[in-house]
Design a protein around this motif. Structure first.
Motif, PDB file in Angstrom:
ATOM      1  N   UNK A 178       0.415  -1.122  -0.516  1.00 26.36           N
ATOM      2  CA  UNK A 178       0.237  -0.122  -0.377  1.00 26.36           C
ATOM      3  C   UNK A 178       1.080   1.551  -0.188  1.00 26.36           C
ATOM      4  N   UNK A 188       1.655   4.558   1.932  1.00 21.56           N
ATOM      5  CA  UNK A 188       0.891   5.614   1.867  1.00 21.56           C
ATOM      6  C   UNK A 188       2.177   6.990   2.543  1.00 21.56           C
ATOM      7  N   UNK A 201      -5.908  11.025   4.020  1.00 24.36           N
ATOM      8  CA  UNK A 201      -6.750   9.868   4.136  1.00 24.36           C
ATOM      9  C   UNK A 201      -6.952  10.155   6.440  1.00 24.36           C
ATOM     10  N   UNK A 236      -2.927   2.933   6.365  1.00 27.80           N
ATOM     11  CA  UNK A 236      -3.591   3.839   6.210  1.00 27.80           C
ATOM     12  C   UNK A 236      -5.087   3.477   6.159  1.00 27.80           C
TER      13      UNK A 236
END
Lengths: 320, 265
Positions: free
Chosen positions: B2, B4, B20, B43
């Motif tokens: 992911x 981030x 986020x 996240x």
């Protein structure tokens, strides 16, 4: 073994501005909580009063004929032993209240309640100072209740003394509260609090001018006298004593004899020139110690620098 | 893996591009010589229920302590709504709601007084706090008990009060650390249902730390934390696919090597 999920994007929040009103609301809330808790815990209220009253009604009455007190400022005549130890007993109230507060913070840390305070979006120094003021407010309430009861025991300072003692109570309460705050960051577990009684409360109280004037201590033990002179609690007690009799910063009456116009801080009666201000050493020492203790406490509670972080953080290292 | 990274927020206060609810990037933590978190990156999007799944001692509470700034984060980066926690802690903590593992309510005070205290800690004035307290207690179904002392509540009810309290300042990110531990089945379901409702209705980002696999729904995002390391982050179907196992329990066991299913009940 990781798998992506689509990232969602949103407009970022602009931070809310904390104006003076927000700070005031936060401060009021923290102080009010301390006072409410104290009022709800009635047994704590009464036990806090019983301790100094036992000393006043029993100890002082018993020792009245044993311990003689000569004329020392701020008293202008011979006073009963009960009168002499009243400021010391007020100091005892502040001292025990501060340590009780320290105990409460250790407990809060163990149970996690301290976390709710520390994650609030205000500077940590402000949060800790507000908590400190809350503890002082409780101590001042206790001190005035004690003075009210003492009044019916013939402890009758001048009426203006009830007003002039207020800043002295606040300042002394801040110093002892800041010390307690610092200690709460150093104590790892609640069980260690017994050590605080033995190594902090008793030595501070007994090696001070709370129960006997320093000149009497010097006659008995020069070493203890030196310890008491440098004990911040001695300065707090003397500050309260002089403030209760409205003598802090007062002009000296030129008609006073050198003996009665002296400074009692270390028991040595120093003649003052006519019109000279009374010594403010007690104010300076108590204020200075407050700044030092509070700064150290803020440092200790700072997550990036302090002792708390190194030892596992507030909450007792619950690292699940 | 992911992505981030987020380079926005602090430099250009007026034009922060996006954020986020929570970004944790490359965070580690040690107690003395013991490494309890190592290069953790996760996240938590808004409007998503993210489960932080790990056995006792996996590092969940330590991660929470770092995100709430109880511990100082010395490596990596933590951003809440785009605000760097180290550089702008006040802005970062403003929209963060937390329910800690241990109970943090004052049992001598009433529900309402506990909520007022929390509101004050966020700079909310009394009049506004009263309105919000009624709203929050209504959300958790305890409005009629506002004047009772906390000590009269059951464990499940106290948890609901803690959730109400965490909502008072209208957070965009809610962290719950083992919020259902010690609760009976009914209370657990009630607490879970309230929090899931917040995600659906308010679009809140939730990070739900647990070791209880049956609390995970098929639509949740899952982060598997084991011995201080992230083993997986993504969707539930993704977890099953990657692990080649038929259900979450088996997937978790195969990833962590947990021999006893009781460890992750």
């Amino acid at each position: 073994m990781n798998v992506d999920t689509p990232m969602r994007s949103f407009e970022a929040e602009a931070p809310r501005k904390h104006g003076l009103g927000a700070y005031a609301a936060c401060f009021r809330g923290i102080v009010w909580r301390e006072v409410l808790r104290f009022l709800y815990q009635r047994e704590r209220f009464f036990s806090a009063l019983v301790r100094p009253l036992v000393w006043l009604f029993i100890f002082a009455a018993g020792f009245r004929q044993v311990l003689g007190v000569s004329i020392i400022p701020p008293y202008t005549t011979y006073v009963l032993y009960e009168t002499f130890i009243t400021p010391g007993l007020i100091g005892m109230i502040l001292l025990f209240n501060a340590m009780q507060s320290s105990l409460s913070m250790v407990y809060d840390r163990e149970t996690g309640a301290m976390r709710t305070l520390l994650v609030a979006p205000f500077p940590r120094s402000f949060l800790l100072f507000s908590k400190l003021i809350g503890g002082v407010a409780v101590a001042v309430l206790q001190a005035y209740t004690f003075l009210l009861i003492a009044y019916f025991w013939d402890i009758t300072p001048p009426w203006h003394g009830y007003l002039t003692v207020l800043p002295a109570l606040v300042l002394s309460g801040l110093m002892l509260g800041a010390l307690a705050l610092l200690m709460s960051s150093l104590i790892r577990q609640l069980e260690n609090f017994a050590g605080v009684m033995n190594f902090v409360i008793f030595p501070m109280f007994f090696a001070s001018s709370a129960l006997y004037p320093l000149w009497r201590i010097r006659e008995g033990s020069p070493l203890l006298y030196e310890l008491a002179r440098f004990n911040p609690f001695t300065h707090a007690v003397e500050l309260i004593r002089f403030a209760l009799y409205g003598e802090i910063g007062a002009k000296i009456d030129p008609t006073m004899t050198p003996v009665s116009a002296g400074i009692s801080m270390d028991g040595v009666l120093i003649p003052l020139a006519s019109g000279e201000l009374l010594d403010l050493t007690h104010v300076v020492v108590v204020a200075g110690c407050t700044v030092v203790f509070l700064s150290a406490a803020v440092f200790a509670y700072n997550p990036s620098k302090g002792l708390i972080a190194r030892r596992g953080g507030p909450g007792g290292g619950n690292a699940g | 893996m992911t992505t981030i990274l987020s380079k926005e927020a602090d430099g250009a206060a007026a034009h922060v591009p996006s954020a986020d609810a929570l970004i944790v990037n490359g965070v580690g933590h040690s107690f003395g010589d013991k490494r309890v978190l190592d290069n953790v990156s996760i996240t938590v999007p808004r409007g998503a229920f993210t489960v932080l799944l790990g056995l006792n001692g996996a590092g969940k509470s330590t991660l929470f302590a770092l995100v709430t700034r109880l511990y100082d984060n010395v490596s990596g980066e933590i951003r809440i709504l785009g605000h760097d926690l180290r550089r702008k802690p006040t802005a970062a903590l403003q929209r963060l709601g937390v329910v800690f593992q241990s109970r943090t309510l004052d049992s001598d005070l009433t529900l309402e007084q506990n909520l007022f205290y929390h509101a004050a800690l966020h700079g909310i004035r009394k009049a506004e706090a009263k309105t919000r307290a009624v709203e929050a207690l209504t959300t958790v179904g305890l409005a009629d008990r506002a004047h009772e002392k906390i000590r009269n509540l059951s464990g499940g009810q106290a948890r609901r009060v803690e959730i109400a309290r965490s909502l008072l300042h209208r957070p965009a990110l809610l962290l719950l650390d083992e919020a259902t531990v010690g609760l009976d089945i009914g209370s657990r379901e009630s607490v879970l249902s309230i929090v899931r409702g917040l995600v659906e209705r308010e679009g809140m980002g939730v990070l739900w730390a647990t070791h209880l696999i049956d609390e995970i729904a098929p639509t949740d995002r899952v982060v598997v934390l084991h011995k201080g390391r992230i083993l997986y982050t993504g969707s539930v179907p993704g977890l099953l696919e990657v692990s080649g196992q038929p259900n979450i329990r088996e997937a978790f066991r195969s990833m962590t090597g947990a021999k006893d299913t009781a460890e992750a009940a």
